[in-house]
Motif scaffolding. Structure first.
Motif, PDB file in Angstrom:
ATOM      1  N   LEU A 406     -32.387  61.676  -2.591  1.00  0.00           N
ATOM      2  CA  LEU A 406     -31.835  62.263  -3.813  1.00  0.00           C
ATOM      3  C   LEU A 406     -30.682  61.404  -4.309  1.00  0.00           C
ATOM      4  O   LEU A 406     -29.838  60.969  -3.533  1.00  0.00           O
ATOM      5  CB  LEU A 406     -31.365  63.697  -3.549  1.00  0.00           C
ATOM      6  N   GLU A 407     -30.641  61.195  -5.598  1.00  0.00           N
ATOM      7  CA  GLU A 407     -29.771  60.178  -6.195  1.00  0.00           C
ATOM      8  C   GLU A 407     -28.286  60.360  -5.872  1.00  0.00           C
ATOM      9  O   GLU A 407     -27.572  59.395  -5.625  1.00  0.00           O
ATOM     10  CB  GLU A 407     -29.954  60.181  -7.718  1.00  0.00           C
ATOM     11  N   GLU A 408     -27.801  61.608  -5.875  1.00  0.00           N
ATOM     12  CA  GLU A 408     -26.364  61.837  -5.769  1.00  0.00           C
ATOM     13  C   GLU A 408     -25.877  62.104  -4.344  1.00  0.00           C
ATOM     14  O   GLU A 408     -24.728  62.471  -4.135  1.00  0.00           O
ATOM     15  CB  GLU A 408     -25.973  63.023  -6.666  1.00  0.00           C
ATOM     16  N   PHE A 439     -27.576  74.531  -5.062  1.00  0.00           N
ATOM     17  CA  PHE A 439     -28.828  74.952  -5.697  1.00  0.00           C
ATOM     18  C   PHE A 439     -29.639  73.751  -6.142  1.00  0.00           C
ATOM     19  O   PHE A 439     -30.844  73.697  -5.966  1.00  0.00           O
ATOM     20  CB  PHE A 439     -28.529  75.861  -6.888  1.00  0.00           C
ATOM     21  N   ASP A 440     -28.992  72.748  -6.725  1.00  0.00           N
ATOM     22  CA  ASP A 440     -29.688  71.547  -7.191  1.00  0.00           C
ATOM     23  C   ASP A 440     -30.400  70.840  -6.036  1.00  0.00           C
ATOM     24  O   ASP A 440     -31.528  70.380  -6.187  1.00  0.00           O
ATOM     25  CB  ASP A 440     -28.708  70.574  -7.853  1.00  0.00           C
ATOM     26  N   LYS A 443     -33.440  72.779  -4.895  1.00  0.00           N
ATOM     27  CA  LYS A 443     -34.472  72.715  -5.929  1.00  0.00           C
ATOM     28  C   LYS A 443     -35.236  71.402  -5.848  1.00  0.00           C
ATOM     29  O   LYS A 443     -36.474  71.364  -5.953  1.00  0.00           O
ATOM     30  CB  LYS A 443     -33.835  72.868  -7.309  1.00  0.00           C
ATOM     31  N   GLU A 444     -34.489  70.314  -5.634  1.00  0.00           N
ATOM     32  CA  GLU A 444     -35.127  69.000  -5.519  1.00  0.00           C
ATOM     33  C   GLU A 444     -35.929  68.881  -4.228  1.00  0.00           C
ATOM     34  O   GLU A 444     -37.015  68.294  -4.206  1.00  0.00           O
ATOM     35  CB  GLU A 444     -34.064  67.893  -5.578  1.00  0.00           C
ATOM     36  N   LEU A 445     -35.404  69.467  -3.142  1.00  0.00           N
ATOM     37  CA  LEU A 445     -36.096  69.376  -1.849  1.00  0.00           C
ATOM     38  C   LEU A 445     -37.438  70.109  -1.871  1.00  0.00           C
ATOM     39  O   LEU A 445     -38.388  69.702  -1.194  1.00  0.00           O
ATOM     40  CB  LEU A 445     -35.226  69.936  -0.728  1.00  0.00           C
ATOM     41  N   LYS A 446     -37.493  71.193  -2.626  1.00  0.00           N
ATOM     42  CA  LYS A 446     -38.740  71.956  -2.703  1.00  0.00           C
ATOM     43  C   LYS A 446     -39.873  71.132  -3.305  1.00  0.00           C
ATOM     44  O   LYS A 446     -41.039  71.471  -3.129  1.00  0.00           O
ATOM     45  CB  LYS A 446     -38.523  73.242  -3.495  1.00  0.00           C
ATOM     46  N   LYS A 447     -39.495  70.057  -3.978  1.00  0.00           N
ATOM     47  CA  LYS A 447     -40.507  69.161  -4.539  1.00  0.00           C
ATOM     48  C   LYS A 447     -41.015  68.169  -3.494  1.00  0.00           C
ATOM     49  O   LYS A 447     -42.026  67.502  -3.696  1.00  0.00           O
ATOM     50  CB  LYS A 447     -39.912  68.371  -5.707  1.00  0.00           C
ATOM     51  N   LYS A 448     -40.307  68.078  -2.390  1.00  0.00           N
ATOM     52  CA  LYS A 448     -40.602  67.035  -1.421  1.00  0.00           C
ATOM     53  C   LYS A 448     -41.018  67.565  -0.050  1.00  0.00           C
ATOM     54  O   LYS A 448     -41.686  66.862   0.705  1.00  0.00           O
ATOM     55  CB  LYS A 448     -39.359  66.140  -1.246  1.00  0.00           C
ATOM     56  N   LEU A 449     -40.583  68.795   0.272  1.00  0.00           N
ATOM     57  CA  LEU A 449     -40.785  69.319   1.620  1.00  0.00           C
ATOM     58  C   LEU A 449     -41.402  70.705   1.581  1.00  0.00           C
ATOM     59  O   LEU A 449     -41.148  71.475   0.646  1.00  0.00           O
ATOM     60  CB  LEU A 449     -39.442  69.390   2.366  1.00  0.00           C
ATOM     61  N   TYR A 452     -40.705  75.632   5.067  1.00  0.00           N
ATOM     62  CA  TYR A 452     -40.124  75.794   6.399  1.00  0.00           C
ATOM     63  C   TYR A 452     -39.220  74.629   6.801  1.00  0.00           C
ATOM     64  O   TYR A 452     -38.490  74.717   7.790  1.00  0.00           O
ATOM     65  CB  TYR A 452     -41.232  75.991   7.445  1.00  0.00           C
ATOM     66  N   MET A 453     -39.248  73.547   6.021  1.00  0.00           N
ATOM     67  CA  MET A 453     -38.379  72.403   6.316  1.00  0.00           C
ATOM     68  C   MET A 453     -37.137  72.357   5.423  1.00  0.00           C
ATOM     69  O   MET A 453     -36.328  71.442   5.540  1.00  0.00           O
ATOM     70  CB  MET A 453     -39.161  71.093   6.171  1.00  0.00           C
ATOM     71  N   ILE A 454     -36.981  73.349   4.542  1.00  0.00           N
ATOM     72  CA  ILE A 454     -35.807  73.380   3.676  1.00  0.00           C
ATOM     73  C   ILE A 454     -34.634  73.974   4.455  1.00  0.00           C
ATOM     74  O   ILE A 454     -34.662  75.147   4.836  1.00  0.00           O
ATOM     75  CB  ILE A 454     -36.060  74.226   2.406  1.00  0.00           C
ATOM     76  N   PRO A 455     -33.585  73.195   4.710  1.00  0.00           N
ATOM     77  CA  PRO A 455     -32.465  73.703   5.505  1.00  0.00           C
ATOM     78  C   PRO A 455     -31.433  74.428   4.644  1.00  0.00           C
ATOM     79  O   PRO A 455     -31.427  74.330   3.415  1.00  0.00           O
ATOM     80  CB  PRO A 455     -31.858  72.414   6.068  1.00  0.00           C
ATOM     81  N   LYS A 456     -30.571  75.139   5.307  1.00  0.00           N
ATOM     82  CA  LYS A 456     -29.366  75.631   4.656  1.00  0.00           C
ATOM     83  C   LYS A 456     -28.490  74.427   4.332  1.00  0.00           C
ATOM     84  O   LYS A 456     -28.355  73.523   5.152  1.00  0.00           O
ATOM     85  CB  LYS A 456     -28.618  76.603   5.577  1.00  0.00           C
ATOM     86  N   ILE A 457     -27.900  74.402   3.139  1.00  0.00           N
ATOM     87  CA  ILE A 457     -27.081  73.267   2.723  1.00  0.00           C
ATOM     88  C   ILE A 457     -25.608  73.612   2.886  1.00  0.00           C
ATOM     89  O   ILE A 457     -25.137  74.650   2.400  1.00  0.00           O
ATOM     90  CB  ILE A 457     -27.351  72.881   1.256  1.00  0.00           C
ATOM     91  N   LYS A 458     -24.886  72.756   3.567  1.00  0.00           N
ATOM     92  CA  LYS A 458     -23.445  72.923   3.748  1.00  0.00           C
ATOM     93  C   LYS A 458     -22.756  71.690   3.178  1.00  0.00           C
ATOM     94  O   LYS A 458     -22.847  70.590   3.743  1.00  0.00           O
ATOM     95  CB  LYS A 458     -23.123  73.086   5.239  1.00  0.00           C
ATOM     96  N   ILE A 459     -22.083  71.855   2.022  1.00  0.00           N
ATOM     97  CA  ILE A 459     -21.403  70.732   1.385  1.00  0.00           C
ATOM     98  C   ILE A 459     -20.055  70.508   2.071  1.00  0.00           C
ATOM     99  O   ILE A 459     -19.262  71.451   2.231  1.00  0.00           O
ATOM    100  CB  ILE A 459     -21.177  70.998  -0.121  1.00  0.00           C
ATOM    101  N   ILE A 460     -19.796  69.278   2.477  1.00  0.00           N
ATOM    102  CA  ILE A 460     -18.511  68.951   3.105  1.00  0.00           C
ATOM    103  C   ILE A 460     -17.915  67.718   2.430  1.00  0.00           C
ATOM    104  O   ILE A 460     -18.625  66.925   1.808  1.00  0.00           O
ATOM    105  CB  ILE A 460     -18.662  68.713   4.622  1.00  0.00           C
TER     106      ILE A 460
END
Length: 481
Positions: A406-408, A439-440, A443-449, A452-460
């Protein structure tokens, strides 16, 4: 071999700096005196030639003791003072040394640092008259994490180290440098700067472990260092890069960084090249069991492809094997096997099927997953990072790779959260991002995985690092959840 070269350099009567830590500078003349005195002391004190434990925190006596042991034909075992006591006790138990150098409390075998400095500073010293270390002798033993919970001691031979350092000298063309040290001496990353500085008659510039997280102190030291070459982990560089002061203005003479220990990201390389106009970056790869590193790749500026770890050194072969140990073709992914002169003896007091003979040569099954393309080696993950979640087998590096696409995204580590039964109950992706929202990303990961492989995202904001300069995964799980 390198000890002959090092001894000649030590005897050269040079007043050039050999070692600098904080406000303390030590010349090659001083280092030679220290090594000579410890050499004769050890020949008398450690007649059993058992491995010598050297305990400390980058003090000059550690480097002097490493060399004295080596000339005297004794393996050494470096232990940093920040290693937990229980782990230290386990290492001591496995080694059962007759001599310990350093302030290890409640052990009658320990020669305290005050006594060591007294021995080192004897001006009526006798010169080293013989190198006892033989090519197949164990040169040092570095302990790594073990799957059983007990540390494993990797036995590196003199021949292993000689091959490694001569190769490093060739790929760097180093001579009379100022070599930056990042890693603790109990971490094999330090082997590169410890010995490369010696064989190239360079100054070894030490980052004090106590200042590791204090940028103001570190940068004040670096500003006057005139460092020309650095050895570090990608995570450590990423940490420095969070401060805009880490630039060519701070280190105007820095011309090369050697990376090892972790995956090197394009974002790290691009940021370094934008701040240092004359810098060369060399990416390397190799487990502790194969003497620091066995491959190298000098990364061109504006390199926009996946970064390989490079081509093997000339006395090493690398193969990619399937689960039945059958060699795979270029581009096919499998386990990396390393054979040749860099492969260690094995683990002290431990038998394993990871060290084998392959095509008549010593070999090590790394557990790393990768492939070969156009002669270059690419590492994509670990064989043992595969987990089972919701009935599916999942490679954590697969998720990381897709998030990194993902680009960012700047950096990501995906970890499994375990329940009390040690089963995976959740996948968590710790993400450093530029401006995307949680959320972004999903949303992008759902296009690729698959779902069951979509993890919880923790921004640090930043990834914590451990004492070895690597991403501290235990702290991520403990402090950030």
């Amino acid at each position: 071999m390198i000890l002959t070269d090092i001894l000649e350099i030590l005897k050269s009567d040079s007043e050039n700096n050999a070692y600098r830590i904080g406000v303390n500078n030590y010349t090659y003349n001083e280092l030679y005196k220290y090594v000579c005195n410890l050499y004769w002391f050890l020949l008398e004190k450690n007649r059993s030639k058992k491995p010598v434990v050297i305990y400390g925190s980058k003090e000059i006596y550690m480097k002097a003791s490493f060399l004295a042991c080596s000339f005297a034909g004794m393996p050494y075992v470096p232990i940093d003072i920040n290693i937990p006591k229980d782990r230290v006790d386990e290492i001591i138990k496995q080694i059962n040394p007759d001599v310990i150098i350093g302030d290890l409390e409640k052990d009658v075998r320990a020669i305290k640092s005050n006594d060591i400095y007294s021995i080192m500073n004897n001006n009526n010293f006798s010169e080293i008259n013989k190198i006892y270390m033989k090519p197949q002798d164990t040169y040092y033993i570095i302990f790594t994490s073990g799957t059983t919970g007990k540390p494993k001691g990797v036995e590196i031979t003199y021949s292993n180290l000689d091959s490694c350092i001569k190769w490093l000298k060739d790929i760097t063309n180093a001579k009379n440098e100022i070599v930056l040290n990042q890693a603790n001496f109990s971490f094999d990353l330090s082997v590169a700067d410890l010995y490369l500085s010696l064989v190239t008659e360079s100054e070894h510039f030490i980052i004090n472990t106590n200042n590791m997280m204090d940028f103001k102190k570190i940068f004040n030291e670096l500003k006057t260092s005139r460092v020309t070459l650095a050895v570090m982990t990608p995570s450590f560089a990423d940490l420095f890069l969070t401060d805009k002061l880490f630039s060519e203005e701070l280190l105007p003479e820095l011309k090369m960084i050697i990376f090892c220990g972790e995956k090197l990201l394009k974002s790290t390389v691009n940021e370094l090249y934008s701040r240092f106009k004359r810098l060369k970056i060399i990416n390397t790869y190799g487990p502790t069991e194969c003497t620091f590193a066995v491959t190298s790749f000098e990364i061109p500026r504006n390199f926009d492809e996946e970064i390989p770890v490079g081509i093997p050194k000339n006395d090493v072969d690398i193969f990619v094997l399937d689960d039945n140990d059958k060699e795979l073709k270029d581009g096919e992914k499998g386990e990396i096997l390393i054979s040749g002169k860099s492969v260690a003896k094995g683990y002290i007091n431990l038998k394993t099927n990871k060290f084998i003979t392959y095509k008549g040569k010593s070999a090590y099954k790394t557990g790393d997953i990768g492939y070969i393309k156009n002669g270059n080696i690419y590492i994509i993950g670990r064989k043992d990072s595969q987990i089972k979640y919701k009935g599916y087998r999942i490679e954590l590096k697969d998720i990381e790779s897709n998030i990194m696409d993902l680009e960012e995204i700047d950096k990501v580590v995906v970890l499994p959260k375990l329940n009390e039964n040690k089963k995976v109950e959740m996948l968590i992706a710790f993400v450093k991002t530029k401006n995307k929202t949680e959320f972004d990303i999903k949303k992008e990961l759902k296009k690729k995985l698959p779902s069951y492989m979509i993890p919880k995202i923790k921004i640090i904001n930043e990834f914590p690092i451990n004492k070895n300069g690597k991403c501290d995964e235990k702290r991520l799980m403990k402090e950030l959840l």
